[in-house]
Design a protein around this motif. Structure first.
Motif: not given
Length: 103
Positions: A19-22, A65-69, A75-78
């Motif tokens: 969820l955080l990454r989405i 490209i940003f979504i794929l990256a 790491n979620a912090l990165h």
């Protein structure tokens, strides 16, 4: 008192990170894509309409490209630092190009 994230089991923690990454990919990517348009537009002040149109088309590619990256970084912090770095860099570039684009 422990943070809420440490009291979650493994499956709940995994779902929270997804969820955080989405949210990071959609909202952060939207900001980055929207900052791409003025940066490209201000780079070419002689043909502003064409530059803004090209920046708008490029912003979709930047967002993809940003979504794929975001989803390929382990790491979620990165991923969060990448988002803040891109937003700050493009924002600073837009502010610095503003006087040059109005000549």
């Amino acid at each position: 008192m422990k943070p809420v994230i440490s009291r979650l089991n493994d499956q709940q923690r995994y779902r929270f990170m997804v969820l955080l990454r989405i949210l990071l990919a959609s909202l952060g990517g939207f900001c980055i894509a929207n900052l791409t348009v003025p940066v490209v537009g201000l780079m070419f002040p002689e043909q502003l309409a064409l530059a803004v149109y090209a920046g708008l088309q490029l912003s979709f590619v930047v967002w993809l490209i940003f979504i794929l990256a975001i989803f390929s970084i382990k790491n979620a912090l990165h991923a969060f630092c990448l988002t803040l770095g891109c937003i700050a860099g493009l924002g600073l570039l837009a502010v610095l190009l503003k006087p040059w684009g109005t000549l």
